[in-house]
Design a protein around this motif. Structure first.
Motif: not given
Ligand code: ZN
Length: 549
Positions: A88-90, A55-57, A121-123, A24-26, A19-21, A125-127
């Motif tokens: 959704v991350h890709s 998406p971290d699921d 927004l999550h995906a 911080g995702h909040d 997982f990335a942030w 932001a992870d980039e």
């Molecule tokens: Zn993520």
């Protein structure tokens, strides 16, 4: 696809389970909601923040507890082979989430707008999350999280570390105000393409800041370094929120005009082509862990040790091992500190003639991992060897390029390998393995046996220094290192000797030279300027002395 394009096909080798942030995702989604005032329904706002971690699921879409994905959306997800929110991350996953967001805007369904906005927004932001930077990643999952090495305190590694303090909130507000709206193309397919490609730009935006953030972890970091790090970390979170804002606004406008994007195979082909072109054009200096080395490398006409390097792309994509960037940067910096001229050889330049001339680059250091390069790059390396070039090969795969040494390397039984090939798993061999150095390496490293002072099999991280190869002794092959297990001894590193007693190639498993695995050093003085540890530095010097013509 031509052969030239093939060399830029990047392969994900390890499962994406990182997982990335974190929290911080909040803060990213809170900020995006502020930026989206008037774009999303008021009733969507709270859930966009609440669902920021969706998406971290890996739970199948239809089993999610917090949101019931409607049957129409499930059908679209299934048609595009998206099994769970993680997909959704890709870039493809981002595209599908965007299509579903446009659909949600069309029927003005506040819950669906919130759900797909939160996912996008999550995906996005992870980039731009800094734990995908090759230096920060290695530091997070190996040096600090795994090996427990000491560093300076640092400003943190999560957007929440800056976005939660009063001073940080002010900084975030100021940076966000400067992030003006960047409209997406009004053509729906072009908009989709822009979203899929946006991760490449976000990745470069992020890796340019990796060393700045790492500098705050130096022992005795200055106030200026700490301030610059806070700004860099805040910029990454704000970038994610702003790009998400742009995408969600574009989704609403397309819905209002009834222009629904479609993810077709033609569009995916266009994405692959544009992506290859962007990766080919990306400056190496965008990877901040190489930026200072580009300035200290030898001039083109001076004889120097080559170090084969590649740029970051996005998330964990790499031709070589993910840890290769850290190891090659550390090796180059160690050479510089030892007064050994070096030059960075960009893997993308190998197809150009004159990229590798043994007269000016007599030895090339390669940290190969899976060695996912196309035929033109392999051919260039083979031509280099034929012309007299020598390899210090840190493997990984060796691509059959090491002559007699390649013939003597064979895959070991996983039960005797000290580093697991499976993500996040340890191996009992890691605790019992002892390493002894022979021949030229014994002179540099002594007769004593070494063990993993820090276990490279970390619970998380893409950087684990894997090597499945063992060496079979053969004529003209000298064993340089062997692994002692309670019931057997296995050669793991060696040299292919030419007629004059000089080595033509040396193979070292990545786990023997990766920083801070065999060394008992317990502190990293300056995380932003990684070097090999004292064991690795001696191994490198001994290897280069054996290889130099
Ligand atoms: Zn993520």
């Amino acid at each position: 696809m031509g052969t030239k394009a093939v060399s830029f096909v990047f392969v994900c080798l390890v499962p994406l389970r990182l997982f990335a942030w974190g929290s911080g995702h909040d803060q990213v989604n809170e900020l995006a909601v502020e930026m989206l005032h008037g774009t999303v329904p008021t009733e969507s706002a709270a859930n966009i923040v609440k669902w920021s971690h969706t998406p971290d699921d890996f739970t199948p879409w239809d089993k999610l507890k917090h949101f019931q994905v409607p049957p129409d959306d499930l059908a679209v997800l299934k048609a595009h082979r998206m099994d769970s929110p993680y997909s959704v991350h890709s870039p493809r996953g981002q595209a599908v989430a965007f299509i579903l967001l446009v659909n949600a805007f069309q029927v003005n369904d506040a819950q669906r707008i919130a759900f797909w906005s939160a996912c996008l927004l999550h995906a996005l932001a992870d980039e731009a999350a800094c734990n995908h930077d090759p230096l920060i990643h290695y530091a997070t999952y190996a040096f600090t999280g795994g090996y427990r090495l000491k560093t300076g305190a640092g400003v943190g590694l999560d957007f929440s570390n800056v976005a939660r303090t009063a001073e940080g909130k002010e900084l975030v507000r100021r940076l966000a105000a400067a992030e003006t709206w960047r409209p997406l193309p009004s053509d729906p397919d072009e908009a989709l393409l822009a979203i899929m490609l946006s991760g490449l730009e976000s990745n470069a935006y992020m890796t340019r800041r990796g060393s700045i953030i790492a500098a705050s972890f130096a022992i005795g970091a200055t106030q200026e370094q700490l301030a610059a790090s806070k700004i860099a970390l805040a910029e990454l979170g704000v970038h994610g929120a702003a790009r998400g804002r742009d995408v969600i606004r574009a989704g609403k406008e397309l819905a209002e005009h009834g222009r629904i994007p479609k993810l077709t195979s033609q569009l995916e082909a266009a994405f692959a082509k544009r992506k290859a072109a962007e990766v080919a054009a990306r400056p190496l200096s965008d990877d901040s862990l190489y930026a200072d080395l580009l300035k200290t490398q030898a001039p083109d006409d001076q004889s120097a040790i080559g170090v084969l390097v590649e740029p970051s792309v996005t998330m964990n994509q790499a031709h070589f091992s993910f840890g290769s960037k850290l190891i090659t940067a550390a090796a180059a910096r160690s050479m510089h500190l030892a007064g050994v001229p070096f030059r960075l050889v960009d893997v993308r330049s190998l197809e150009k003639e004159s990229a590798l001339n043994p007269k000016v680059t007599p030895v090339l250091v390669v940290c190969a991992g899976p060695f996912h390069v196309g035929k033109p790059a392999r051919d260039a390396l083979a031509a280099y060897a034929t012309a007299g070039g020598r390899f210090l090969w840190i493997g990984g795969e060796h691509g059959g390029l090491l002559g007699k040494l390649s013939e003597s390397l064979s895959k070991g039984d996983p039960a005797v390998l000290p580093v697991s090939n499976h993500y996040g798993q340890d191996t009992p061999v890691a605790a019992t393995a002892r390493f002894r150095f022979l021949a030229e390496f014994k002179e540099a490293l002594g007769e004593q046996s070494y063990r993993f002072v820090h276990n490279p099999n970390t619970k998380a991280g893409w950087q684990v220094p894997r090597c499945s190869y063992l060496l079979r002794p053969a004529a003209s092959v000298t064993v340089l290192a062997e692994m002692h297990l309670p019931d057997k001894t296995l050669p793991v590193a060696g040299a292919w000797l030419g007629p004059a007693g000089k080595a033509k190639a040396i193979f070292i498993p990545e786990y023997l030279i990766a920083p801070y695995v065999l060394s008992d050093e317990d502190t990293i003085p300056d995380l932003s300027r990684p070097t090999l540890d004292k064991v690795g530095s001696r191994m490198l010097s001994a290897a280069l002395a054996t290889l130099r013509p």
